[in-house]
Design a protein around this motif. Structure first.
Motif, PDB file in Angstrom:
ATOM      1  N   ASN B  21       0.104  12.815   4.633  1.00  0.00           N
ATOM      2  CA  ASN B  21      -1.266  12.625   5.085  1.00  0.00           C
ATOM      3  C   ASN B  21      -2.161  12.773   3.855  1.00  0.00           C
ATOM      4  OD1 ASN B  21      -3.831  12.874   6.050  1.00  0.00           O
ATOM      5  ND2 ASN B  21      -3.380  14.498   7.507  1.00  0.00           N
ATOM      6  N   PHE B  22      -2.879  11.729   3.528  1.00  0.00           N
ATOM      7  CA  PHE B  22      -3.758  11.757   2.356  1.00  0.00           C
ATOM      8  C   PHE B  22      -5.221  11.672   2.773  1.00  0.00           C
ATOM      9  CE2 PHE B  22       0.096  10.049   0.098  1.00  0.00           C
ATOM     10  CZ  PHE B  22       0.259  11.140  -0.749  1.00  0.00           C
ATOM     11  N   SER B  23      -5.578  12.422   3.816  1.00  0.00           N
ATOM     12  CA  SER B  23      -6.974  12.447   4.241  1.00  0.00           C
ATOM     13  C   SER B  23      -7.867  13.006   3.141  1.00  0.00           C
ATOM     14  CB  SER B  23      -7.130  13.310   5.497  1.00  0.00           C
ATOM     15  OG  SER B  23      -6.363  12.777   6.556  1.00  0.00           O
ATOM     16  N   CYS B  25      -8.045  14.064  -1.171  1.00  0.00           N
ATOM     17  CA  CYS B  25      -7.487  13.689  -2.461  1.00  0.00           C
ATOM     18  C   CYS B  25      -6.677  14.833  -3.059  1.00  0.00           C
ATOM     19  CB  CYS B  25      -8.619  13.289  -3.414  1.00  0.00           C
ATOM     20  SG  CYS B  25      -8.055  12.943  -5.088  1.00  0.00           S
ATOM     21  N   GLU B  38      -9.229  -3.182  -5.726  1.00  0.00           N
ATOM     22  CA  GLU B  38      -9.435  -4.456  -6.419  1.00  0.00           C
ATOM     23  C   GLU B  38      -8.142  -4.834  -7.143  1.00  0.00           C
ATOM     24  OE1 GLU B  38     -12.791  -4.338  -9.102  1.00  0.00           O
ATOM     25  OE2 GLU B  38     -12.110  -6.206 -10.058  1.00  0.00           O
ATOM     26  N   ASP B  40      -5.336  -5.457  -5.764  1.00  0.00           N
ATOM     27  CA  ASP B  40      -4.170  -5.085  -4.955  1.00  0.00           C
ATOM     28  C   ASP B  40      -4.143  -5.991  -3.725  1.00  0.00           C
ATOM     29  OD1 ASP B  40      -1.973  -3.726  -3.972  1.00  0.00           O
ATOM     30  OD2 ASP B  40      -2.866  -1.750  -4.164  1.00  0.00           O
ATOM     31  N   HIS B  41      -3.122  -5.838  -2.874  1.00  0.00           N
ATOM     32  CA  HIS B  41      -3.050  -6.652  -1.673  1.00  0.00           C
ATOM     33  C   HIS B  41      -2.782  -5.830  -0.428  1.00  0.00           C
ATOM     34  CE1 HIS B  41       1.034  -6.135  -3.040  1.00  0.00           C
ATOM     35  NE2 HIS B  41       1.500  -6.550  -1.890  1.00  0.00           N
ATOM     36  N   LEU B  42      -2.706  -4.498  -0.594  1.00  0.00           N
ATOM     37  CA  LEU B  42      -2.447  -3.623   0.547  1.00  0.00           C
ATOM     38  C   LEU B  42      -3.486  -2.505   0.585  1.00  0.00           C
ATOM     39  CD1 LEU B  42       1.445  -3.185   0.333  1.00  0.00           C
ATOM     40  CD2 LEU B  42       0.158  -4.507   2.032  1.00  0.00           C
ATOM     41  N   ARG B  44      -4.892   1.151   0.671  1.00  0.00           N
ATOM     42  CA  ARG B  44      -4.414   2.431   0.129  1.00  0.00           C
ATOM     43  C   ARG B  44      -5.456   3.504   0.445  1.00  0.00           C
ATOM     44  NH1 ARG B  44       0.677   0.495  -1.806  1.00  0.00           N
ATOM     45  NH2 ARG B  44       0.291  -1.418  -2.932  1.00  0.00           N
ATOM     46  N   THR B  52      -8.749   8.399  -7.770  1.00  0.00           N
ATOM     47  CA  THR B  52      -7.303   8.421  -7.527  1.00  0.00           C
ATOM     48  C   THR B  52      -6.916   7.513  -6.352  1.00  0.00           C
ATOM     49  OG1 THR B  52      -7.071  10.678  -8.356  1.00  0.00           O
ATOM     50  CG2 THR B  52      -5.328   9.889  -6.885  1.00  0.00           C
ATOM     51  N   ILE B  53      -5.866   6.735  -6.549  1.00  0.00           N
ATOM     52  CA  ILE B  53      -5.289   5.933  -5.464  1.00  0.00           C
ATOM     53  C   ILE B  53      -3.980   6.594  -5.056  1.00  0.00           C
ATOM     54  CG2 ILE B  53      -4.434   3.669  -4.769  1.00  0.00           C
ATOM     55  CD1 ILE B  53      -6.195   2.438  -6.911  1.00  0.00           C
ATOM     56  N   HIS B  54      -3.863   6.881  -3.769  1.00  0.00           N
ATOM     57  CA  HIS B  54      -2.676   7.587  -3.269  1.00  0.00           C
ATOM     58  C   HIS B  54      -1.671   6.576  -2.734  1.00  0.00           C
ATOM     59  CE1 HIS B  54      -6.001  10.438  -3.326  1.00  0.00           C
ATOM     60  NE2 HIS B  54      -5.108  11.392  -3.463  1.00  0.00           N
ATOM     61  N   TYR B  55      -0.735   6.186  -3.570  1.00  0.00           N
ATOM     62  CA  TYR B  55       0.294   5.227  -3.165  1.00  0.00           C
ATOM     63  C   TYR B  55       1.341   5.927  -2.319  1.00  0.00           C
ATOM     64  CZ  TYR B  55      -1.677   2.250  -6.796  1.00  0.00           C
ATOM     65  OH  TYR B  55      -2.521   1.503  -7.566  1.00  0.00           O
ATOM     66  N   GLU B  56       1.818   5.210  -1.296  1.00  0.00           N
ATOM     67  CA  GLU B  56       2.933   5.723  -0.496  1.00  0.00           C
ATOM     68  C   GLU B  56       4.047   4.706  -0.556  1.00  0.00           C
ATOM     69  OE1 GLU B  56       1.831   7.943   3.220  1.00  0.00           O
ATOM     70  OE2 GLU B  56      -0.044   6.875   2.880  1.00  0.00           O
ATOM     71  N   ASN B  57       5.220   5.156  -0.902  1.00  0.00           N
ATOM     72  CA  ASN B  57       6.368   4.258  -1.068  1.00  0.00           C
ATOM     73  C   ASN B  57       7.566   4.823  -0.322  1.00  0.00           C
ATOM     74  OD1 ASN B  57       4.680   4.343  -3.824  1.00  0.00           O
ATOM     75  ND2 ASN B  57       5.472   2.285  -3.544  1.00  0.00           N
TER      76      ASN B  57
END
Lengths: 199, 199
Positions: B21-23, B25, B38, B40-42, B44, B52-57
């Motif tokens: 959960n990245f509610s 930062c 900007e 990107d295509h998904l 985040r 900060t961009i919180h990527y989930e993989n």
């Protein structure tokens, strides 16, 4: 057109180590502490306010060696790390896609090429970067490709024309070398190795 | 001794979906928003305070089918999900270890067994759970094993005695079935599949 050095998109970061900073809890925003949870064996970022444990695990990079009539598709990187060096299409696996789908998507994004993903070529453990790279063999039915926004140039090359001195990453070099060895031997095996660092 | 139903250890959660959960930062503690960055295509989770961009993989689960003199090592789960069902040793890959090291560690933790990891058996894409399960063949030099804290019971069984009606997960069933088919055929191939859900 996006400035390739601008946005911190995960793809645009190439294979940079994507370790998150969990100084604050993603669930409640409180400060976290580093401690080994009860019953665990490794230190984790823990929130004592809401109890959330922030696990960090390796990420998967997927890619392919895509061939058309004995030529291999390579891309000149437009982005750091290793801008100006050659690679095969590869990038981070996204949630909701299979390894094969991710490898095909990266080919589409970086080289505007539609490929048929084939057999597994290599599993490369990049332990120092917390990554596992998974490479497949792939086929390009037609020699149709272009230059995606993460690339400066893309091309199909014969094995003799691969720019070995300007390959971006050890993992892509490993994949290319094993691919060519197997092709020469007429076999279709997979290879596993560990590379402790990316560069 | 740890209460297996107690601490929220990642291993103890079995293969539960570990989506964060990245509610807030993780870097600065500010509220995040969901937006497509900007370039990107998904969508985040983005922090507009610190950028900060919180990527989930997807996360990697590693395991093995470990054999000793034609018998296979299986474990009765002491933990949810699927407490009371049988599985092969498997769990989340940790930062800093290879796929093979992770599979061997899980065998040690769940069945107190030291194994030699062999060839790749299966790649299972669990797209709905954001996981990739990687299974290897493995050998148990001596029939020495025990009951780890995540297990209620462990045993070596012949193929005919595998409790098929009480197998914990489709991915472990897939690995066991392919293992036995390949063993009967005298081959050593790897198998890839997609399972959209864990259970």
């Amino acid at each position: 057109m996006t400035d390739p050095n601008g946005p911190p998109r995960q793809e645009l970061l190439g294979f940079a180590s994507m370790s998150m900073n969990f100084s604050y809890c993603g669930n409640c925003g409180a400060r976290t502490v580093i401690r080994i949870p009860e019953g665990d064996h490794l230190p984790r970022r823990i929130c004592d306010n809401c109890g959330t444990i922030h696990y960090e695990n390796p990420r998967i990079v997927v890619g392919c060696v895509a061939e058309h009539e004995n030529q291999i598709l390579i891309c000149l990187r437009a982005i750091e790390p290793r801008r100006g060096y050659w690679t095969i299409p590869a990038g981070f696996l996204e949630n909701g896609e299979t390894l094969e789908q991710g490898a095909a998507r990266e080919c589409q994004e970086e080289a505007l090429a539609t490929v048929q993903i084939g057999s597994l070529l290599a599993l490369v453990n990049i332990t120092g970067a917390h990554q596992v790279h998974v490479f497949f063999r792939a086929g390009l039915a037609e020699p149709v490709y272009g230059v995606g926004i993460e690339s400066l140039e893309t091309k199909l090359v014969h094995a003799a024309d691969i720019p070995w001195n300007d390959i971006a990453f050890p993992s892509t070099r490993f994949a290319l070398e094993r691919y060519l060895e197997d092709r020469a031997a007429g076999i279709d095996s997979y290879h596993s190795t560990e590379l402790t660092r990316r560069l």
